[in-house]
Design an enzyme around this catalytic site. Structure first.
Site, PDB file in Angstrom:
ATOM      1  N   ASP A 193       0.858  -1.168   0.000  1.00 25.81           N
ATOM      2  CA  ASP A 193       0.000   0.000   0.000  1.00 25.81           C
ATOM      3  C   ASP A 193       0.904   1.231   0.000  1.00 25.81           C
ATOM      4  O   ASP A 193       2.085   1.154   0.349  1.00 25.81           O
ATOM      5  CB  ASP A 193      -0.935  -0.012   1.210  1.00 25.81           C
ATOM      6  CG  ASP A 193      -2.135   0.909   1.005  1.00 25.81           C
ATOM      7  OD1 ASP A 193      -2.974   0.985   1.899  1.00 25.81           O
ATOM      8  OD2 ASP A 193      -2.213   1.557  -0.069  1.00 25.81           O
ATOM      9  N   SER A 194       0.326   2.368  -0.391  1.00 24.42           N
ATOM     10  CA  SER A 194       1.150   3.558  -0.683  1.00 24.42           C
ATOM     11  C   SER A 194       1.438   4.411   0.549  1.00 24.42           C
ATOM     12  O   SER A 194       2.246   5.330   0.484  1.00 24.42           O
ATOM     13  CB  SER A 194       0.414   4.424  -1.713  1.00 24.42           C
ATOM     14  OG  SER A 194      -0.934   4.606  -1.292  1.00 24.42           O
ATOM     15  N   ASP A 244      -2.640   8.055  -2.438  1.00 23.85           N
ATOM     16  CA  ASP A 244      -3.986   8.628  -2.491  1.00 23.85           C
ATOM     17  C   ASP A 244      -4.376   9.193  -1.133  1.00 23.85           C
ATOM     18  O   ASP A 244      -3.671   9.025  -0.143  1.00 23.85           O
ATOM     19  CB  ASP A 244      -4.999   7.549  -2.898  1.00 23.85           C
ATOM     20  CG  ASP A 244      -5.111   6.443  -1.860  1.00 23.85           C
ATOM     21  OD1 ASP A 244      -4.102   6.179  -1.158  1.00 23.85           O
ATOM     22  OD2 ASP A 244      -6.199   5.850  -1.729  1.00 23.85           O
ATOM     23  N   GLN A 264     -11.675   6.736  -5.806  1.00 26.80           N
ATOM     24  CA  GLN A 264     -12.273   7.332  -4.627  1.00 26.80           C
ATOM     25  C   GLN A 264     -13.652   7.866  -5.005  1.00 26.80           C
ATOM     26  O   GLN A 264     -14.180   7.506  -6.071  1.00 26.80           O
ATOM     27  CB  GLN A 264     -11.361   8.454  -4.066  1.00 26.80           C
ATOM     28  CG  GLN A 264     -10.028   7.965  -3.522  1.00 26.80           C
ATOM     29  CD  GLN A 264     -10.134   7.096  -2.283  1.00 26.80           C
ATOM     30  OE1 GLN A 264     -11.176   7.039  -1.613  1.00 26.80           O
ATOM     31  NE2 GLN A 264      -9.048   6.391  -1.954  1.00 26.80           N
ATOM     32  N   ASP A 279      -7.839  -7.372   0.964  1.00 27.21           N
ATOM     33  CA  ASP A 279      -6.875  -7.525   2.062  1.00 27.21           C
ATOM     34  C   ASP A 279      -7.560  -7.109   3.351  1.00 27.21           C
ATOM     35  O   ASP A 279      -8.447  -6.256   3.337  1.00 27.21           O
ATOM     36  CB  ASP A 279      -5.647  -6.624   1.846  1.00 27.21           C
ATOM     37  CG  ASP A 279      -5.909  -5.192   2.341  1.00 27.21           C
ATOM     38  OD1 ASP A 279      -6.451  -4.394   1.571  1.00 27.21           O
ATOM     39  OD2 ASP A 279      -5.582  -4.910   3.505  1.00 27.21           O
ATOM     40  N   CYS A 335     -12.127 -28.538   9.172  1.00 27.38           N
ATOM     41  CA  CYS A 335     -10.932 -27.777   8.800  1.00 27.38           C
ATOM     42  C   CYS A 335      -9.683 -28.659   8.853  1.00 27.38           C
ATOM     43  O   CYS A 335      -9.503 -29.455   9.771  1.00 27.38           O
ATOM     44  CB  CYS A 335     -10.773 -26.582   9.751  1.00 27.38           C
ATOM     45  SG  CYS A 335      -9.357 -25.531   9.346  1.00 27.38           S
ATOM     46  N   CYS A 394      -6.519 -27.470   8.983  1.00 31.44           N
ATOM     47  CA  CYS A 394      -5.340 -26.697   9.416  1.00 31.44           C
ATOM     48  C   CYS A 394      -4.696 -27.385  10.624  1.00 31.44           C
ATOM     49  O   CYS A 394      -5.325 -28.221  11.289  1.00 31.44           O
ATOM     50  CB  CYS A 394      -5.753 -25.264   9.759  1.00 31.44           C
ATOM     51  SG  CYS A 394      -6.285 -25.034  11.459  1.00 31.44           S
ATOM     52  N   CYS A 397      -6.751 -27.373  13.914  1.00 34.02           N
ATOM     53  CA  CYS A 397      -7.936 -28.242  13.950  1.00 34.02           C
ATOM     54  C   CYS A 397      -7.562 -29.710  13.837  1.00 34.02           C
ATOM     55  O   CYS A 397      -8.302 -30.580  14.311  1.00 34.02           O
ATOM     56  CB  CYS A 397      -8.896 -27.862  12.828  1.00 34.02           C
ATOM     57  SG  CYS A 397      -9.532 -26.193  13.018  1.00 34.02           S
ATOM     58  N   HIS A 410      -5.187 -20.885  11.767  1.00 32.00           N
ATOM     59  CA  HIS A 410      -6.541 -21.364  11.436  1.00 32.00           C
ATOM     60  C   HIS A 410      -7.310 -20.323  10.640  1.00 32.00           C
ATOM     61  O   HIS A 410      -7.915 -20.598   9.613  1.00 32.00           O
ATOM     62  CB  HIS A 410      -7.329 -21.713  12.698  1.00 32.00           C
ATOM     63  CG  HIS A 410      -8.799 -21.860  12.404  1.00 32.00           C
ATOM     64  ND1 HIS A 410      -9.336 -23.005  11.857  1.00 32.00           N
ATOM     65  CD2 HIS A 410      -9.819 -20.960  12.509  1.00 32.00           C
ATOM     66  CE1 HIS A 410     -10.637 -22.820  11.634  1.00 32.00           C
ATOM     67  NE2 HIS A 410     -10.959 -21.588  12.022  1.00 32.00           N
TER      68      HIS A 410
HETATM   69  C1  LIG Z   1      -9.820  -1.348   6.814  1.00 33.52           C
HETATM   70  N1  LIG Z   1     -10.478  -0.509   5.841  1.00 33.52           N
HETATM   71  C2  LIG Z   1      -9.769   0.066   4.866  1.00 33.52           C
HETATM   72  N2  LIG Z   1      -8.450  -0.132   4.657  1.00 33.52           N
HETATM   73  C3  LIG Z   1      -8.128   0.667   3.619  1.00 33.52           C
HETATM   74  C4  LIG Z   1      -6.875   0.885   3.027  1.00 33.52           C
HETATM   75  C5  LIG Z   1      -5.670   0.121   3.537  1.00 33.52           C
HETATM   76  C6  LIG Z   1      -5.719  -1.303   3.014  1.00 33.52           C
HETATM   77  N3  LIG Z   1      -4.883  -2.195   3.826  1.00 33.52           N
HETATM   78  C7  LIG Z   1      -3.481  -1.980   3.589  1.00 33.52           C
HETATM   79  C8  LIG Z   1      -2.592  -2.397   4.715  1.00 33.52           C
HETATM   80  C9  LIG Z   1      -1.315  -2.765   4.402  1.00 33.52           C
HETATM   81  C10 LIG Z   1      -0.452  -3.178   5.418  1.00 33.52           C
HETATM   82  C11 LIG Z   1      -0.863  -3.165   6.726  1.00 33.52           C
HETATM   83  C12 LIG Z   1      -2.177  -2.788   7.040  1.00 33.52           C
HETATM   84  C13 LIG Z   1      -3.048  -2.402   6.024  1.00 33.52           C
HETATM   85  C14 LIG Z   1      -6.796   1.852   1.978  1.00 33.52           C
HETATM   86  N4  LIG Z   1      -5.581   2.108   1.397  1.00 33.52           N
HETATM   87  C15 LIG Z   1      -5.491   3.084   0.466  1.00 33.52           C
HETATM   88  N5  LIG Z   1      -4.302   3.381  -0.077  1.00 33.52           N
HETATM   89  N6  LIG Z   1      -6.590   3.779   0.027  1.00 33.52           N
HETATM   90  C16 LIG Z   1      -7.832   3.531   0.510  1.00 33.52           C
HETATM   91  O1  LIG Z   1      -8.804   4.186   0.088  1.00 33.52           O
HETATM   92  C17 LIG Z   1      -7.964   2.527   1.550  1.00 33.52           C
HETATM   93  C18 LIG Z   1      -9.219   2.262   2.133  1.00 33.52           C
HETATM   94  C19 LIG Z   1      -9.290   1.340   3.182  1.00 33.52           C
HETATM   95  N7  LIG Z   1     -10.309   0.932   3.974  1.00 33.52           N
HETATM   96 ZN   LIG Z   2      -8.626 -24.875  11.407  1.00 32.28          ZN
END
Ligand SMILES: CNc1nc2c(CCNCc3ccccc3)c3nc(N)[nH]c(=O)c3cc2[nH]1
Ligand SMILES: [Zn+2]
Length: 373
Positions: free
Chosen positions: A93-94, A147, A190, A267, A305, A307, A310, A336
């Site tokens: 992620d950015s 973003d 967005q 994710d 399961c 895993c 389990c 799990h």
């Molecule tokens: C939980 N809800 C949610 N997460 C969002 C994220 C993060 C996604 N997870 C990345 C991550 C990577 C490593 C560790 C933890 C998290 C977003 N990322 C960006 N860039 N833009 C979003 O609009 C945006 C919207 C989201 N809503």
């Molecule tokens: Zn399991």
């Protein structure tokens, strides 16, 4: 290692799709769930264990890694794959989202975001250009545009201004990313819950041109009903021949609903974070293993399961090690949960391939009503 990044759709069922993303570091079966590896580790898991759950790709994070141990240090050590011993694809992620949710003293301008580290208070700046440089230093295979994700609820003007800023940052991200064969850059849509703003965002991103498109700005407190209402139109505003990634989602029923509406990648920290707190996700719903009713239960968490938790441990044992605060507790329940999520994705891929997604969805919800878990 090949030099291509290609998405091939192999079957559709309604709006649901299944396919494969080929990358130089391996194939990603879609719909895909990506475990989150925030600080260069999927917490409580060895990389080989993450691979054993069926994960084809995991997530890294610009925000956390730029603060500690820094992207430059990881680059000097050969990049994130070698550093964390994961040789399959990594998406990073950015950083924008994490800055707004974790950092202190943030200042947002057209240029980017300045902030203080939540770790040691040191001052930092993230811009589209710096985010691209960090993700290049990390060596990630799929790079996300820098973003801004506005917190909901927000009024329409705020959502529109924020979306337009993100689109200007998307153009700067693409320019800074350059031409990197075998590496992909994803744009992030967005526009909040406003269908016309989402459409404008999708058109702006397609004009710039990306290897994949994320639906951003959701799972920020709007609730499942509003999220699904947005997913009833947003994924199909994005190119159908490119991967669609819904960021930050979610609970198992969120995931099933998102796949039903045309999402290919997701994710979420939930399976790993909740595993560490004793929350197990099973086909028949959630089990809180710390609950006293499990203290003498010789049955596994989930008979269905396969895993390690389990196969080889009772609920009584899991209950005990959680109550005792033993490290194995988080390890077994995280394993799990990640296994359950990957099993769910595999069952959806199969259901879509055989044109039986609706039957799968009915069974998925019926099993959870069964109760008594
Ligand atoms: C939980 N809800 C949610 N997460 C969002 C994220 C993060 C996604 N997870 C990345 C991550 C990577 C490593 C560790 C933890 C998290 C977003 N990322 C960006 N860039 N833009 C979003 O609009 C945006 C919207 C989201 N809503
Ligand atoms: Zn399991």
């Amino acid at each position: 290692m090949g030099r291509t990044f290609d998405f091939t759709l192999t079957a559709t069922d309604g709006r649901a799709r299944t396919g494969v993303i080929d990358t130089p570091r391996g194939a990603i079966r879609t719909p895909a769930f990506m475990p989150v590896g925030t600080a260069a580790t999927v917490k409580a898991m060895l990389p080989e264990s993450v691979a054993a759950t069926g994960a084809d790709i995991l997530l890294g994070n610009t925000y956390h890694l730029m603060l500690r141990p820094t992207a430059e240090r990881i680059a000097r050590l050969g990049g994130l794959h070698g550093f964390m011993n994961w040789d399959r694809p990594i998406l990073t992620d950015s950083g924008g989202f994490q800055v707004m949710s974790l950092a202190e003293l943030r200042k947002l301008t057209e240029e980017g975001v300045t902030f203080r580290s939540h770790i040691d208070g040191s001052r930092h700046m993230l811009t589209p250009e710096r985010s691209m440089e960090i993700q290049r230093l990390l060596g990630s295979d799929i790079v996300m545009c820098f973003d801004e994700c506005p917190a909901l609820p927000a009024d329409r003007d705020r959502i529109a201004d924020s979306m337009e800023l993100s689109m200007r940052w998307a153009a700067r991200s693409k320019a800074a990313f350059g031409d990197r064969p075998g590496h992909a850059l994803f744009g992030i849509q967005q526009g909040g819950l406003e269908e016309d703003l989402r459409k404008a965002s999708a058109e702006a991103l397609v004009d710039i041109g990306f290897d994949g498109y994320a639906v951003g700005g959701l799972a920020v407190g709007e609730g499942q009903e509003a999220m699904f209402a947005c997913l009833d139109y947003a994924p199909e505003q994005l190119p159908q021949d490119k991967p669609r990634y819904l960021m930050g989602v979610g609970k198992p029923d969120d995931i099933v609903g998102a796949v039903k509406r045309g999402i290919d990648m997701m994710d979420c920290v939930l399976p790993s974070r909740s595993g560490r707190t004793g929350q197990a996700w099973t086909r028949r719903g959630q089990v809180n293993i710390k609950n006293a009713r499990h203290a003498d239960d010789p049955r596994p968490l989930d008979e269905a399961c396969a895993c390690p938790a389990c196969r080889s441990y009772s609920r009584a044992y899991l209950h005990h090690v959680f109550r005792a605060g033993e490290m194995i507790s988080g390890m077994l329940l995280t394993w799990h949960n990640l296994h359950y999520y990957q099993d769910l994705m595999g069952r959806m891929r199969d259901a879509i391939s055989s044109g039986e997604f609706n039957a799968f969805e009915r069974e998925f919800h019926a099993e959870r009503e069964a109760g008594d878990i």
